[in-house]
Scaffold this motif. Structure first.
Motif, PDB file in Angstrom:
ATOM      1  N   ALA A  51      30.596  34.194  54.980  1.00  0.00           N
ATOM      2  CA  ALA A  51      31.400  34.098  54.450  1.00  0.00           C
ATOM      3  C   ALA A  51      32.615  35.504  54.830  1.00  0.00           C
ATOM      4  CB  ALA A  51      31.732  33.277  53.211  1.00  0.00           C
ATOM      5  N   ALA A  52      31.448  36.381  54.588  1.00  0.00           N
ATOM      6  CA  ALA A  52      32.409  37.876  54.440  1.00  0.00           C
ATOM      7  C   ALA A  52      32.376  38.538  55.651  1.00  0.00           C
ATOM      8  CB  ALA A  52      31.820  38.298  53.863  1.00  0.00           C
ATOM      9  N   ALA A  54      33.357  36.133  58.416  1.00  0.00           N
ATOM     10  CA  ALA A  54      33.774  35.815  58.534  1.00  0.00           C
ATOM     11  C   ALA A  54      35.526  36.315  58.248  1.00  0.00           C
ATOM     12  CB  ALA A  54      33.895  33.680  58.627  1.00  0.00           C
ATOM     13  N   ALA A  55      35.662  36.798  57.664  1.00  0.00           N
ATOM     14  CA  ALA A  55      36.104  36.702  56.744  1.00  0.00           C
ATOM     15  C   ALA A  55      37.452  38.285  57.208  1.00  0.00           C
ATOM     16  CB  ALA A  55      36.435  37.201  55.275  1.00  0.00           C
ATOM     17  N   GLU A  56      36.650  39.059  57.362  1.00  0.00           N
ATOM     18  CA  GLU A  56      36.409  40.623  58.120  1.00  0.00           C
ATOM     19  C   GLU A  56      36.379  40.289  59.319  1.00  0.00           C
ATOM     20  OE1 GLU A  56      37.082  43.833  56.906  1.00  0.00           O
ATOM     21  OE2 GLU A  56      37.113  42.061  55.140  1.00  0.00           O
ATOM     22  N   GLN A  58      38.605  40.060  62.337  1.00  0.00           N
ATOM     23  CA  GLN A  58      39.862  40.210  62.720  1.00  0.00           C
ATOM     24  C   GLN A  58      40.124  41.609  62.963  1.00  0.00           C
ATOM     25  OE1 GLN A  58      42.753  38.467  64.628  1.00  0.00           O
ATOM     26  NE2 GLN A  58      42.719  40.729  65.611  1.00  0.00           N
ATOM     27  N   ARG A 217      32.816  46.121  53.644  1.00  0.00           N
ATOM     28  CA  ARG A 217      33.008  44.630  53.070  1.00  0.00           C
ATOM     29  C   ARG A 217      32.794  43.861  53.652  1.00  0.00           C
ATOM     30  NH1 ARG A 217      38.120  47.499  54.106  1.00  0.00           N
ATOM     31  NH2 ARG A 217      38.724  46.541  56.084  1.00  0.00           N
ATOM     32  N   ALA A 218      32.683  43.767  54.907  1.00  0.00           N
ATOM     33  CA  ALA A 218      31.718  42.243  55.915  1.00  0.00           C
ATOM     34  C   ALA A 218      30.068  42.161  55.148  1.00  0.00           C
ATOM     35  CB  ALA A 218      31.522  42.501  57.105  1.00  0.00           C
ATOM     36  N   ARG A 559      35.660  31.950  66.125  1.00  0.00           N
ATOM     37  CA  ARG A 559      36.151  31.225  64.179  1.00  0.00           C
ATOM     38  C   ARG A 559      34.998  30.354  64.681  1.00  0.00           C
ATOM     39  NH1 ARG A 559      41.241  28.854  66.395  1.00  0.00           N
ATOM     40  NH2 ARG A 559      41.422  27.443  64.408  1.00  0.00           N
ATOM     41  N   ALA A 562      31.791  30.815  62.900  1.00  0.00           N
ATOM     42  CA  ALA A 562      32.484  30.995  61.100  1.00  0.00           C
ATOM     43  C   ALA A 562      32.162  29.591  60.906  1.00  0.00           C
ATOM     44  CB  ALA A 562      33.671  32.317  60.996  1.00  0.00           C
ATOM     45  N   ARG A 563      32.825  28.846  61.502  1.00  0.00           N
ATOM     46  CA  ARG A 563      33.037  27.035  61.036  1.00  0.00           C
ATOM     47  C   ARG A 563      32.457  26.357  61.984  1.00  0.00           C
ATOM     48  NH1 ARG A 563      38.139  25.158  57.749  1.00  0.00           N
ATOM     49  NH2 ARG A 563      37.260  24.309  57.369  1.00  0.00           N
TER      50      ARG A 563
END
Length: 579
Positions: A51-52, A54-56, A58, A217-218, A559, A562-563
């Motif tokens: 999840a981390a 995927a959020a990072e 970009q 962060r990732a 993407r 990620a999901r």
């Protein structure tokens, strides 16, 4: 890529860098926590990392593109999506599946349909494994060949590696990160944690230093759990940590020269130690070191479209990431007696000349290009402002320098060998094994009709080709991107003759003791593949440097990783078919 202590210096004594000592002490506590963490808890932790990341994604790609001097709207940013967050997301998913299997008392290979290869080898399919794989990479396969004498039941029983005994940890592993492909260091961290039960101190390569906040962060769930620490710095930091008694194991991705400095020390003293076989580093060390990768072009009867497409294919193998890849093809082996050889060479020159301009961003690239040009006076400058070098080794020119120097820059050589059919293929295999430095990866291009004529002789040639990954009508980089495929040199290298390295990484099925990975793809893209009887629905690959929609495809693939969702499939296909 340097991670060594300054030239002429000895490793610093423990205590000289208290801030690094403190991190190692924290990881010693983390090791105890890791030993007490059940496999189900590790799966949960990997999910949080997923999840981390995927959020990072970009921010990751924007930062990597800035490091590599790519504009935000360049199609080439697709490389950063696919070889960055996408590669890590797919590995996290695959490792989690393997851990869940072991936690349930099963093997990660339960249900696998083992095959056979020459020499009595057992083969293990690793791509495709899911329905998503079959659609997203339609027409591509990968299998792991085990060493002769290893039976299928042993392969199945031993799959799982460290997960089979999670309470038995391996201390602190130092990962000396790569400076070129941005997923390498995080992938190496995961393999240390899951396959070897080692907590990790990751030392970043200074070239990718701007990614440190993104990595933090990732990978924050691992840092917060106490099983990962990240440091930056130069060779003094890497040298201090490599020789620290608080580090149990060292893994490095880089050049053979860097490996030798870490293992034996710098300068004349280091070279003397290597010659004597007495490493300065006395703890275990694994490595991935690159080399001179060949592409063997098996003579056949190709259409004009085939010739053009495969010329672009080889140009991609050299110019992806501006040539700064350990697996970049450096030497093309062509048939001297192939009637289409000159036409193919003309189209290869055209591809190198016309492909999109891009900066040779890795430090030292300009000097390596100049060195290659000086070593080969007849070399041809290609591309905008002479940014690429083609070295045609015909007419008896000395090939030794190009065969033994990994340029890590946009340098491509062409060597012709006599013969056609099996005779040419056997000679090319012998040349690659005997003359080229390194054993990380080799590529073979062969049209379907010629492949049928070769019959069993083709797989015999694969068995004779001593490389860790072999790609047939594909690029070995697909083996790197396949999370379930082991990635590393051909086995058997030692610290004092490391070639392309020791050990494997990635390997999300946690296969014990693989010999090599064999990747196969369609000779032609869709729809010509179907017209030629290959039944592969894959268009021009998005990793081709000529793929116009590479950035969009890479972003949508990430993407999807990620999901994963069937609803996201059409968007991926729509982008890919615009390449």
């Amino acid at each position: 890529m340097t991670v060594a202590t300054p030239a002429g210096s000895a490793p610093a004594e423990p205590g000289a860098r208290p801030e690094l000592d403190a991190l190692l002490a924290e990881l010693a506590d983390g090791e105890r926590r890791w030993a007490a963490t059940p496999l189900t808890g590790r799966v949960t932790l990997l999910g949080r990392v997923h999840a981390a990341v995927a959020a990072e994604a970009q921010a990751w790609v924007r930062t990597a593109s800035r490091i590599k001097l790519l504009a935000d709207d360049s199609p080439l940013t697709g490389e950063e999506w696919m070889s960055g967050p996408y590669a890590l997301l797919t590995s996290l998913d695959a490792l989690a599946r393997s851990l869940r299997a072991v936690a349930a008392g099963r093997s990660p290979l339960d249900g696998a349909r083992f095959g056979r290869a020459p020499g009595g080898r057992v083969t293990v399919p690793v791509l495709p494994l899911t329905a998503h794989d079959r659609l997203l990479l339609n027409g591509f396969t990968a299998e792991v060949w085990m060493p002769p004498g290893t039976d299928a039941e042993t392969v199945r029983r031993r799959a799982g590696l460290g997960a089979l005994d999670p309470q038995r940890t391996g201390g602190v592993g130092l990962v000396l990160g790569a400076g070129n492909i941005t997923s390498i260091a995080p992938l190496d961290v995961l393999y240390e944690l899951i396959a070897h039960n080692r907590v990790v101190l990751l030392k970043l390569n200074p070239v990718l230093g701007d990614l440190e906040p993104v990595y933090r962060r990732a990978l924050a769930p691992l840092i917060e759990y106490g099983v990962l620490r990240i440091v930056s710095g130069g060779g003094d930091v890497g040298g201090y940590l490599a020789h620290h008694p608080g580090v149990a194991h060292v893994h490095i991705t880089g050049s053979l020269a860097t490996h030798d400095v870490v293992a034996f020390g710098p300068g004349e003293e280091g070279r003397a130690r290597k010659a004597a076989g007495t490493p300065l580093l006395t703890k275990p060390m694994t490595s991935e070191l690159g080399g001179v990768s060949p592409v063997i072009v098996v003579p056949g009867e190709w259409s004009e479209a085939d010739l053009r497409y495969q010329a672009e294919h080889i140009a991609t193998q050299r110019l992806h990431n501006s040539g700064h890849n350990c697996i970049a093809t450096q030497l093309v082996l062509l048939g001297e007696d192939w009637p289409q050889r000159e036409t193919f060479l003309r189209l290869l020159r055209t591809a190198l000349e016309r492909l999109p301009a891009r900066p040779a961003w890795y430090p030292g690239s300009a000097q390596r290009l100049a060195d290659a040009a000086a070593s080969h006076p007849g070399a041809e400058w290609q591309g905008a402002e002479g940014s690429r070098l083609l070295v045609d080794l015909g007419d008896g020119r000395d090939a030794a320098t190009l065969e033994t120097t990994e340029y890590f820059a946009p340098v491509l050589g062409v060597l012709t060998l006599p013969g056609t059919g099996a005779e040419f293929l056997d000679r090319a295999v012998e040349t690659a094994n005997r003359d080229l430095v390194g054993t990380l990866g080799a590529n073979i291009l062969v049209d379907p009709a010629t492949l049928r004529r070769l019959g069993p002789a083709f797989d015999d040639a694969l068995a004779a080709l001593r490389y860790g990954t072999i790609a047939v009508n594909a690029w070995t980089a697909l083996g790197f991107l396949t999370a379930t495929a082991p990635w590393g040199a051909y086995p058997g290298h030692t610290v004092d003759d490391a070639q392309s390295g020791i050990g494997v990484v990635h390997n999300a099925l946690l296969i014990d003791g693989p010999e090599r990975t064999v990747v196969r793809g369609p000779f032609r893209p869709f729809p010509r593949s179907v017209a030629g009887g290959e039944w592969a629905l894959f268009p021009k690959p998005p990793w081709f440097v000529t793929a116009r929609s590479a950035a969009l495809t890479g972003r949508r693939l990430t993407r999807f990783a990620a999901r994963p969702s069937w609803a996201r499939m059409p968007g991926v296909f729509a982008a890919a078919f615009r390449a």
